[in-house]
Design a protein around this motif. Structure first.
Motif, PDB file in Angstrom:
ATOM      1  N   GLU A   1      52.121  14.591  34.489  1.00 15.77           N
ATOM      2  CA  GLU A   1      50.992  14.965  35.353  1.00 15.77           C
ATOM      3  C   GLU A   1      49.674  15.107  34.576  1.00 15.77           C
ATOM      4  OE1 GLU A   1      51.276  15.160  38.727  1.00 15.77           O
ATOM      5  OE2 GLU A   1      53.300  14.436  38.332  1.00 15.77           O
ATOM      6  N   THR A   2      49.720  14.958  33.257  1.00 15.85           N
ATOM      7  CA  THR A   2      48.534  15.136  32.424  1.00 15.85           C
ATOM      8  C   THR A   2      47.759  13.830  32.296  1.00 15.85           C
ATOM      9  OG1 THR A   2      49.694  16.825  31.144  1.00 15.85           O
ATOM     10  CG2 THR A   2      47.726  15.874  30.146  1.00 15.85           C
ATOM     11  N   ILE A   3      46.428  13.928  32.462  1.00 16.89           N
ATOM     12  CA  ILE A   3      45.553  12.766  32.296  1.00 16.89           C
ATOM     13  C   ILE A   3      44.797  12.918  30.986  1.00 16.89           C
ATOM     14  CG2 ILE A   3      43.571  11.493  33.183  1.00 16.89           C
ATOM     15  CD1 ILE A   3      44.281  12.486  35.978  1.00 16.89           C
ATOM     16  N   ASN A   4      44.884  11.912  30.131  1.00 13.41           N
ATOM     17  CA  ASN A   4      44.110  11.874  28.895  1.00 13.41           C
ATOM     18  C   ASN A   4      43.150  10.695  28.969  1.00 13.41           C
ATOM     19  OD1 ASN A   4      45.427  14.039  27.481  1.00 13.41           O
ATOM     20  ND2 ASN A   4      47.198  12.700  27.309  1.00 13.41           N
ATOM     21  N   TRP A   5      41.865  10.977  28.814  1.00 12.93           N
ATOM     22  CA  TRP A   5      40.836   9.930  28.821  1.00 12.93           C
ATOM     23  C   TRP A   5      40.433   9.692  27.377  1.00 12.93           C
ATOM     24  CZ3 TRP A   5      35.316  10.713  31.279  1.00 12.93           C
ATOM     25  CH2 TRP A   5      34.622   9.500  31.248  1.00 12.93           C
ATOM     26  N   LEU A   6      40.816   8.556  26.859  1.00 10.94           N
ATOM     27  CA  LEU A   6      40.501   8.201  25.485  1.00 10.94           C
ATOM     28  C   LEU A   6      39.310   7.245  25.505  1.00 10.94           C
ATOM     29  CD1 LEU A   6      44.169   7.550  24.334  1.00 10.94           C
ATOM     30  CD2 LEU A   6      42.867   9.689  24.194  1.00 10.94           C
ATOM     31  N   LYS A   7      38.146   7.774  25.162  1.00 12.38           N
ATOM     32  CA  LYS A   7      36.927   6.969  25.178  1.00 12.38           C
ATOM     33  C   LYS A   7      36.796   6.191  23.878  1.00 12.38           C
ATOM     34  CE  LYS A   7      34.077   9.997  28.046  1.00 12.38           C
ATOM     35  NZ  LYS A   7      32.813  10.747  28.086  1.00 12.38           N
ATOM     36  N   ASN A   8      36.330   4.951  24.016  1.00 10.19           N
ATOM     37  CA  ASN A   8      36.046   4.098  22.864  1.00 10.19           C
ATOM     38  C   ASN A   8      37.248   4.040  21.914  1.00 10.19           C
ATOM     39  OD1 ASN A   8      34.206   2.336  21.723  1.00 10.19           O
ATOM     40  ND2 ASN A   8      33.366   3.868  20.365  1.00 10.19           N
ATOM     41  N   CYS A   9      38.433   3.848  22.474  1.00 12.28           N
ATOM     42  CA  CYS A   9      39.671   3.942  21.706  1.00 12.28           C
ATOM     43  C   CYS A   9      40.145   2.624  21.112  1.00 12.28           C
ATOM     44  CB  CYS A   9      40.773   4.557  22.556  1.00 12.28           C
ATOM     45  SG  CYS A   9      41.234   3.547  23.970  1.00 12.28           S
ATOM     46  N   ILE A  10      39.484   1.529  21.491  1.00 10.09           N
ATOM     47  CA  ILE A  10      39.850   0.224  20.933  1.00 10.09           C
ATOM     48  C   ILE A  10      38.599  -0.361  20.313  1.00 10.09           C
ATOM     49  CG2 ILE A  10      40.671  -2.102  21.455  1.00 10.09           C
ATOM     50  CD1 ILE A  10      42.200  -0.853  23.835  1.00 10.09           C
ATOM     51  N   ASP A  11      38.682  -0.724  19.059  1.00 17.08           N
ATOM     52  CA  ASP A  11      37.543  -1.291  18.354  1.00 17.08           C
ATOM     53  C   ASP A  11      37.350  -2.744  18.768  1.00 17.08           C
ATOM     54  OD1 ASP A  11      35.641  -2.200  16.568  1.00 17.08           O
ATOM     55  OD2 ASP A  11      36.649  -1.410  14.807  1.00 17.08           O
ATOM     56  N   ALA A  12      36.177  -3.059  19.279  1.00 16.33           N
ATOM     57  CA  ALA A  12      35.887  -4.424  19.745  1.00 16.33           C
ATOM     58  C   ALA A  12      35.885  -5.426  18.599  1.00 16.33           C
ATOM     59  CB  ALA A  12      34.550  -4.463  20.470  1.00 16.33           C
ATOM     60  N   THR A  13      35.690  -4.969  17.375  1.00 15.06           N
ATOM     61  CA  THR A  13      35.614  -5.896  16.235  1.00 15.06           C
ATOM     62  C   THR A  13      36.902  -5.952  15.429  1.00 15.06           C
ATOM     63  OG1 THR A  13      34.728  -4.154  14.797  1.00 15.06           O
ATOM     64  CG2 THR A  13      33.133  -5.495  16.023  1.00 15.06           C
ATOM     65  N   GLU A  14      37.877  -5.160  15.818  1.00 14.64           N
ATOM     66  CA  GLU A  14      39.152  -5.114  15.108  1.00 14.64           C
ATOM     67  C   GLU A  14      39.870  -6.460  15.215  1.00 14.64           C
ATOM     68  OE1 GLU A  14      43.115  -3.073  16.576  1.00 14.64           O
ATOM     69  OE2 GLU A  14      41.646  -1.579  15.942  1.00 14.64           O
ATOM     70  N   GLY A  15      40.686  -6.730  14.265  1.00 11.71           N
ATOM     71  CA  GLY A  15      41.521  -7.912  14.385  1.00 11.71           C
ATOM     72  C   GLY A  15      41.014  -9.022  13.590  1.00 11.71           C
TER      73      GLY A  15
ATOM     74  N   LYS B   1      48.445  -6.003  22.394  1.00 13.67           N
ATOM     75  CA  LYS B   1      47.782  -5.676  23.656  1.00 13.67           C
ATOM     76  C   LYS B   1      46.294  -5.468  23.432  1.00 13.67           C
ATOM     77  CE  LYS B   1      47.380  -4.533  27.983  1.00 13.67           C
ATOM     78  NZ  LYS B   1      47.414  -5.544  29.035  1.00 13.67           N
ATOM     79  N   ARG B   2      45.921  -4.798  22.338  1.00 12.35           N
ATOM     80  CA  ARG B   2      44.502  -4.593  22.034  1.00 12.35           C
ATOM     81  C   ARG B   2      43.798  -5.933  21.828  1.00 12.35           C
ATOM     82  NH1 ARG B   2      46.754  -0.309  18.993  1.00 12.35           N
ATOM     83  NH2 ARG B   2      46.444  -1.409  17.030  1.00 12.35           N
ATOM     84  N   ALA B   3      44.443  -6.850  21.131  1.00 10.92           N
ATOM     85  CA  ALA B   3      43.852  -8.172  20.913  1.00 10.92           C
ATOM     86  C   ALA B   3      43.669  -8.912  22.235  1.00 10.92           C
ATOM     87  CB  ALA B   3      44.728  -8.990  19.959  1.00 10.92           C
ATOM     88  N   LYS B   4      44.644  -8.793  23.113  1.00 11.95           N
ATOM     89  CA  LYS B   4      44.563  -9.443  24.422  1.00 11.95           C
ATOM     90  C   LYS B   4      43.432  -8.839  25.260  1.00 11.95           C
ATOM     91  CE  LYS B   4      47.818 -11.236  27.758  1.00 11.95           C
ATOM     92  NZ  LYS B   4      49.195 -11.242  28.207  1.00 11.95           N
ATOM     93  N   LEU B   5      43.275  -7.522  25.205  1.00 11.36           N
ATOM     94  CA  LEU B   5      42.187  -6.853  25.926  1.00 11.36           C
ATOM     95  C   LEU B   5      40.825  -7.316  25.401  1.00 11.36           C
ATOM     96  CD1 LEU B   5      43.641  -3.239  26.158  1.00 11.36           C
ATOM     97  CD2 LEU B   5      43.194  -4.788  28.077  1.00 11.36           C
ATOM     98  N   ARG B   6      40.689  -7.403  24.077  1.00 11.24           N
ATOM     99  CA  ARG B   6      39.417  -7.872  23.497  1.00 11.24           C
ATOM    100  C   ARG B   6      39.107  -9.294  23.937  1.00 11.24           C
ATOM    101  NH1 ARG B   6      41.385  -4.928  19.177  1.00 11.24           N
ATOM    102  NH2 ARG B   6      42.246  -6.789  18.199  1.00 11.24           N
TER     103      ARG B   6
END
Length: 114
Positions: free
Chosen positions: A100-114, A69-74
């Motif tokens: 009911e809990t919201i977690n905001w994960l900023k910059n959680c996927i490395d654009a250069t990964e893969g 999924k991360r690769a597809k998002l990139r």
């Protein structure tokens, strides 16, 4: 998209707006895939993945963002950026709902990964 998924995306949009982000697009699609939310955080373009799980069993919402999924998002983000000039700073965030809990994960996927 199912009703729960749409409700999660709507809640994510409201949450991001409350944090000061400007929504650029929702459910942006191309041949590579889909970006749930595109937003601007100042001059940074943010690609947002929205995930929802009833609870954190089996790893929870964040764990459901697989390497594939991360690769597809990139790839989808790269396709989006083809027509963007000048190229802004970018990051990948996730809005994860665990019940009911919201977690905001900023910059959680490395654009250069893969």
């Amino acid at each position: 998209m199912n009703t729960l998924g749409l409700a999660a995306e709507n809640a994510a949009v409201i949450f991001l707006q409350q944090q000061g982000l400007k929504i650029v697009a929702r459910n942006w699609q191309c041949r590579c895939g889909e970006i749930d939310i595109l937003a601007k955080d100042g001059n940074t373009l943010v690609f947002v993945e929205v995930r929802q799980r009833r609870n954190a069993r089996f790893g929870g919402a964040a764990a459901s963002i697989s390497p594939a999924k991360r690769a597809k998002l990139r790839a989808t983000a790269q396709y989006y950026l083809i027509n963007v000039s000048p190229l802004p700073p970018c990051r990948f965030d996730a809005i994860c709902f665990e019940g009911e809990t919201i977690n905001w994960l900023k910059n959680c996927i490395d654009a250069t990964e893969g």
